[in-house]
Structure formats: C-alpha cells, structure tokens
Design an enzyme around this catalytic site. Sequence first.
Site, short mmCIF file in Angstrom:
data_model
loop_
_atom_site.label_atom_id
_atom_site.label_comp_id
_atom_site.label_asym_id
_atom_site.label_seq_id
_atom_site.Cartn_x
_atom_site.Cartn_y
_atom_site.Cartn_z
N GLU A 175 0.84 -1.21 0.00
CA GLU A 175 0.00 0.00 0.00
C GLU A 175 0.87 1.25 0.00
O GLU A 175 0.98 1.95 1.00
CB GLU A 175 -0.97 -0.05 1.18
CG GLU A 175 -1.97 -1.19 1.00
CD GLU A 175 -2.93 -1.35 2.16
OE1 GLU A 175 -3.15 -0.40 2.89
OE2 GLU A 175 -3.45 -2.47 2.31
N HIS A 377 -17.55 -10.68 5.43
CA HIS A 377 -16.27 -10.06 5.78
C HIS A 377 -15.59 -10.80 6.93
O HIS A 377 -16.21 -11.09 7.94
CB HIS A 377 -16.49 -8.59 6.18
CG HIS A 377 -15.20 -7.85 6.34
ND1 HIS A 377 -14.80 -7.28 7.51
CD2 HIS A 377 -14.20 -7.64 5.45
CE1 HIS A 377 -13.61 -6.71 7.34
NE2 HIS A 377 -13.22 -6.93 6.11
N HIS A 378 -14.31 -11.10 6.72
CA HIS A 378 -13.47 -11.72 7.74
C HIS A 378 -12.21 -10.90 7.91
O HIS A 378 -11.25 -11.08 7.15
CB HIS A 378 -13.05 -13.14 7.31
CG HIS A 378 -14.15 -14.14 7.29
ND1 HIS A 378 -14.06 -15.30 6.54
CD2 HIS A 378 -15.35 -14.17 7.91
CE1 HIS A 378 -15.18 -16.01 6.72
NE2 HIS A 378 -15.97 -15.35 7.53
N GLU A 379 -12.18 -10.00 8.85
CA GLU A 379 -10.92 -9.33 9.18
C GLU A 379 -10.19 -10.21 10.18
O GLU A 379 -10.80 -10.66 11.15
CB GLU A 379 -11.18 -7.93 9.75
CG GLU A 379 -9.93 -7.21 10.26
CD GLU A 379 -8.88 -7.03 9.18
OE1 GLU A 379 -9.16 -6.40 8.16
OE2 GLU A 379 -7.74 -7.54 9.36
N HIS A 458 -8.01 -8.47 1.35
CA HIS A 458 -7.30 -7.19 1.49
C HIS A 458 -6.03 -7.46 2.29
O HIS A 458 -5.94 -8.46 3.00
CB HIS A 458 -8.18 -6.15 2.16
CG HIS A 458 -9.12 -5.50 1.19
ND1 HIS A 458 -9.29 -4.15 1.09
CD2 HIS A 458 -9.91 -6.05 0.23
CE1 HIS A 458 -10.15 -3.88 0.12
NE2 HIS A 458 -10.56 -5.02 -0.41
N GLU A 459 -5.04 -6.57 2.14
CA GLU A 459 -3.70 -6.84 2.69
C GLU A 459 -3.29 -8.26 2.30
O GLU A 459 -2.90 -9.08 3.14
CB GLU A 459 -3.65 -6.67 4.23
CG GLU A 459 -4.02 -5.30 4.70
CD GLU A 459 -5.53 -5.05 4.66
OE1 GLU A 459 -6.29 -5.95 5.03
OE2 GLU A 459 -5.95 -3.97 4.22
N GLU A 477 -6.95 -6.68 -2.81
CA GLU A 477 -6.48 -5.30 -2.72
C GLU A 477 -5.02 -5.31 -3.21
O GLU A 477 -4.79 -5.44 -4.40
CB GLU A 477 -6.65 -4.80 -1.29
CG GLU A 477 -6.43 -3.33 -1.11
CD GLU A 477 -6.37 -2.95 0.35
OE1 GLU A 477 -5.74 -3.67 1.15
OE2 GLU A 477 -6.94 -1.90 0.72
N GLU A 483 -9.55 3.80 0.02
CA GLU A 483 -9.61 4.13 1.45
C GLU A 483 -8.62 5.22 1.86
O GLU A 483 -8.92 6.01 2.75
CB GLU A 483 -9.37 2.86 2.29
CG GLU A 483 -8.03 2.20 2.06
CD GLU A 483 -7.90 0.85 2.78
OE1 GLU A 483 -8.92 0.32 3.23
OE2 GLU A 483 -6.78 0.33 2.86
C1 NOJ Z 1 -8.39 -2.49 5.55
C2 NOJ Z 1 -9.17 -2.75 4.30
O1 NOJ Z 1 -8.48 -2.30 3.16
C3 NOJ Z 1 -10.50 -2.09 4.45
O2 NOJ Z 1 -11.23 -2.20 3.25
C4 NOJ Z 1 -11.23 -2.70 5.61
O3 NOJ Z 1 -12.43 -2.02 5.79
C5 NOJ Z 1 -10.41 -2.59 6.89
N1 NOJ Z 1 -9.09 -3.08 6.67
C6 NOJ Z 1 -11.04 -3.37 8.03
O4 NOJ Z 1 -11.05 -4.73 7.75
CA CA Z 2 -5.96 -2.00 3.01
#
Ligand code: NOJ
Ligand code: CA
Length: 676
Positions: A175, A377-379, A458-459, A477, A483
């Site tokens: 990023e 969504h899975h963070e 993402h990441e 991503e 963002e």
């Molecule tokens: C970073 C991601 O790029 C973003 O899209 C997401 O909302 C946040 N992390 C939280 O998971």
């Molecule tokens: Ca990100």
Amino acid sequence: MRNLLLLAAAVAAPAAAQEAPITAASPDGSIILTVATDNDQRPTWSLSRKGKLLIAPSKLGFILADRIGLQRGFAVESAERAKSDTRWELPWGERRFVRDQHNELLVRFRQNDSWGGHRMNVRFRLFDDGFGFRYELPEQDGLKTAKIADEITEFDIAAKGTAWWIPGGEWNRYEQVYQETAIDAIATAHTPITMRLDDGTHLSLHEAALVDYSGMWLKRAEGQKFRATLAPSSRGPRVVRDLPFATPWRTIRIADDAAGLVESDLELNLNEPNKLGDVSWFKPMKYVGIWWGMIRGDWSWAEGAKHGATTERTKATIDFAAKHGFGGVLVEGWNKGWNGNWFGHGDAYSFTEATPDFDLKAVTDYARAKRVQLVGHHETGGNIAVYEAQLDDAMKLYGGLGVGTVKTGYVADAGGIIAPGDAPGETRMEWHDGQRQVQHHQKVVETAAKYHVAVNPHEPVKDTGLRRTWPNWVAREGARGMEYNAWGAFANGPEHEPTLVYTRMLSGPMDFTPGVLSLEGANKAPLASTLAKQLGLYLAIYSPIQMAADFPETLEKFPRELAFIKQVPADWADSKLIAGAVGDYAIFARKDRASADWYVGGVNDATPRTLTLRFDFLDAGKTYTATVYKDGEGATYLTEARHRIAYETIKVKKGDSYTLWLAPGGGAAIRLAAPR
Ligand code: NOJ
Ligand code: CA
C-alpha cells in the site's frame, strides 16, 4: 472446464544431450533466449528482442540452507523442446478467450559430484509478448527436501530506462505510492515492476503461479542487475519444499508500447487450468456496503453507539441495492471480536458469531428475498492462527446462508502475520508474502470453493494469475485503494490510478472500491479526482466485483452518475487500451459479455490533455448511441471545480473519432449502446 478449444496439440521433441549455449525463439522469432554456463559452470540465461540485447547473461540457481547450493558446477545434461498453440476460456474477466501460443525449452542441468551432484531443470516458455521460466527440482538421491535460503535468479536489464515501482519489504506491504525513477535507482522492489526502456520497449517483471513458495522481491545488485530475493520466513529457510516440485514462473511481459503491456495474458497463460470446473455459482457484480462510514470514522467496526453493522442499517442498504440492481451488500464489523485492539492482533475474533445488534440469519433471509447477496467479511488482524482454526466453520456458515463472496483482511504491519507454529500452541510471525502466508491464502481459497464462496483478500499476497486455476479468487487489494482518500487531502495523488493501470493491475483484478461521488473523505479531505474520473475508474481498474463505495444516500444525489454505475458491466468479452502512457493516462475500450454494447473510459494524471479517440474497435455496420460523461469546462481536481461534469449523447460508428479533453486529475466514461 468450459469450451477448451485446442487449436494445435503440444508437440514435444525427444530429449537430446546438448552443449550450452542453447537457444530458443518465440513463435514469431522476435524474442531469442540463450541458455549457457559461465566459467564457473554457473547456469545463465539471456534474452534479445528484434536483434537487441534485452537481458544480459544472468545467473540461475539457489542458495540452500543445509548444503552447498545449486549455484555452480553445472553442465547441461539434455534439452527438450515443445510448442503449443491453444485457446482457453476465462469464466469471467477482462476478456473471454485467451490464446496461449508459446515455444518451450526444458533444460536439464546436472552438477558435477564435487559440487553436490544435484539435478536442476529449468523450463523456459517464450511467447511473442513475453517470457517466463521456472525451476523444477526433480526427484533425486541425496536431496529429499530443498531448504532454500534464497534464489540467485538474476535479471540484468541491458538498456537504460525508467521504472515504476514500490519498495519491497516495507512496513505497509503493497500500500504505497509508486515511484518513478531511473532503472538503476530502484532499491528492493515488489513485483510487478514496470520499465520503459529508452527505445520505447515496455517491460513488466513479475511472477506467475505463486503456490507453496515465498513471494519474490527484486533487489538491485549493481547497475541494472536485479536479483530475486524471497520473502523471509521465521522458520529459517525462506522456502522448504519436498522434491519433486516446481517454483513459480519468473516472468517478463515485453511490448512495443503501453497497450501491449496491458493487454498481455502472460501470467494467466503460465498458470494451471481451472481446477474447480463449473464456477457459474460466482456471478460478477457491483456492490455497495456498510464500509465508507467506518473508513471515514463516522461509524465503528466495534460494538457501541457508532456501530455500523446493525440489522436495521443492513436492511436499509439491501433495500437500496435491490432498488438499483446492485448484486451485493458488504457488511464489515458484523462479528464479535472487534472491540479489543484488532490492529495486528485479532486474537478475539469470532468468524461465526454476530454482535447482538446484527441478526445474520435475518439479514441474509431479507437479502435473499430481495435477490441481493450479503458480501461477507473476515478481518483477521493478521492473526491467521485464530482464523485457520475457524476457517471451515466460517465458510460453511456463510456458504449455507447464500453469502457468495467474502472479503478477508490481514491488517498488520509487514512481517506481522501471526501464524500457527510448528509446536502445538506455538505461534510465529510471518510476512504477508512469505511461504506460510501463501499457503494460508491457498487454504482459504480452497475451503471457500468447497462452499461455493468467492474470496477477495485485502492486505493480501500479490496476484500471480491464480484466478485461472481457482476462479473463486475473484479480486484482492494489494495496493493503495480508495480508502487512503478518506485519510488525507489528495492522499493518493492524481497519478496514482494512471500508474496502477500499468503496474499493480498487470497482476490481476483489484478491489479498488471506486465511486466516491462526494469527492471527499473524512473532514472534507478532497480526492485528487474529478467527478468524471470516479466513473472512469470502472473502466480503468478491473474487478469482477466493483464497489460503489460512497454512502447510498450520496449515490442517490447523483442520478446520472448512479445510472452509469448501474449499467457498467463487471465482466467483459474483450478489453483494449486505446490510449495511454505509463503513469500519465489510460483509456480503455471494453466490450460487455452480456450484450453488444461497448464502454470506453479511464483516468488522467495532473496534466490536462486532449485526446482523439478512434472508435475502430466497434462492430461494422452498427450505429451506437454514445452517452458521454466527461470533465466539464474548467474542471480540475485542485479546486471545487472537481465537481464539474459534462454530458453528451451522440451517434457513433466504427471508424469515427471523438475529441476528448481530460482535466487535471480527470477522467471520462462513455457507454456505447448497440442498436437493440
Ligand atoms: C483495511 C481494508 O483495506 C478495508 O477495506 C477494511 O475495511 C479494513 N481493513 C477493516 O477490515
Ligand atoms: Ca488495506
């Protein structure tokens, strides 16, 4: 797999003992590869194109952690040639059919006994638009497991030029804002790296089919010579693999111009065919979400007064999606575990339990009734130890509720992935693109596929064309997305997107999340974008899942722009770059897969410019109705004039031309509707 059309069968010539140097040519003869050994009996490769040296002799081999490496003492044992010309079909993508025409050379090297007596094969493939090679370590006595300390693969660029790149091994992963420097000013870079040589030749150095291996960074050794360096591992060697195995392909796209670079399918051609069979359960779509509000800070992922993911808000967003024909609604922060310090820890996440104010069953039932899908969504906060323990249950739950796509996340500094260790209960810190994390992504994609779920990390680890093999890996991503614009004025800069097109986007689809029509982030931070550029992004940055990122109520304030976003496809029969220069501007023409319509559009950097677009690509004999969205007079990203947009409806035919002015930070979008 659907419609595999075999135009010509692969023809292999029998193995023969051969003295180095050995040469091979691309199908049209323009690219010539030379494989040799040097005075230390180190294997080398070099490349010329149209009679000019492109890559000076560059070494091949490995440094091993437990023995003298696979570096010197080699002779060619035999070489084998093959050629192939096939056409295959992408279930979704920038184009429907891909031609794979290449010549292949497999060189079998054997080390003399004093250097270890090992065998190492290198398979080279030459295309007219590029080149790739991979190592294949065959089964052999005395080497059961390769413990790779690093590769010594070199790329010695023979001519001067300019490069676009981001540093490798940095805290914020991919990023980063791209740098434009001389080739000999690159430090250590992630791939793809884009180069334009002084004679105009365009190159992109990358890799294909990164499976069970570490991601490759390129480190400048001296002058314009680069050496592969693999993402490190906490476990010692950067890669550990049992023989036999093949490495990812090391690749170079080669073209006369920017369009040639962008339109190449080199890495996809170097990936294995679809292993999932019929994936019609995944449908390309556009989606909205409960997202921009958290990114801007208006709402929170965590529970509490500002919690974004409530049942009520989700139903309202589903209503908006249904009314306007969006296929999906992303909801983040729906699950338990965000309340702690989730950044880089994530040890409290549950991937199956919702917060008390979010009724997962009720919202998925509601969505189904309205023919909309929840985008899951899975963070993970980078904690894959916690995620892997719940992965099967989590995908099964979503799959059962009709959630067709899951966005995953690995928010943690580079080197901050918490992975299961080798002993029970032990954890280890790993890189986002080290072998362990590459294995993790593979596991997620395969587990998701079992439940007919597509994934969008993402990441992530960078894309290397694996969507061909696992077409449920639909986007990711892996660059600075929209963002960043929420977090500062002109945060991504006007050059960012016209640079992404020629760098990050060469690797594959990106979940960039366009469509911030307010043109502002938190605290009214302005975007380096005109309104027309927000529409142009849908043509410039491909993904089969395209977000309209702004708040639903904001999108509704722009009925004409919303109408375009609703119409623009996320799945194409064909795509061409019709005007552009690396880092400056990019205008695409893309043909809808589901109709005879074409779409044209793209993005500009800070320099205003006037282009003459030629509609050569249209079908002959048809008159199209073109609806144009373009920068209004005096528009510029620098002031409030960024909101100035102009509309026009005209009739066009194949061969007509159109003069288009692009504002500083501008863009354009044109829908070319074929006669019904
Ligand atoms: C970073 C991601 O790029 C973003 O899209 C997401 O909302 C946040 N992390 C939280 O998971
Ligand atoms: Ca990100």
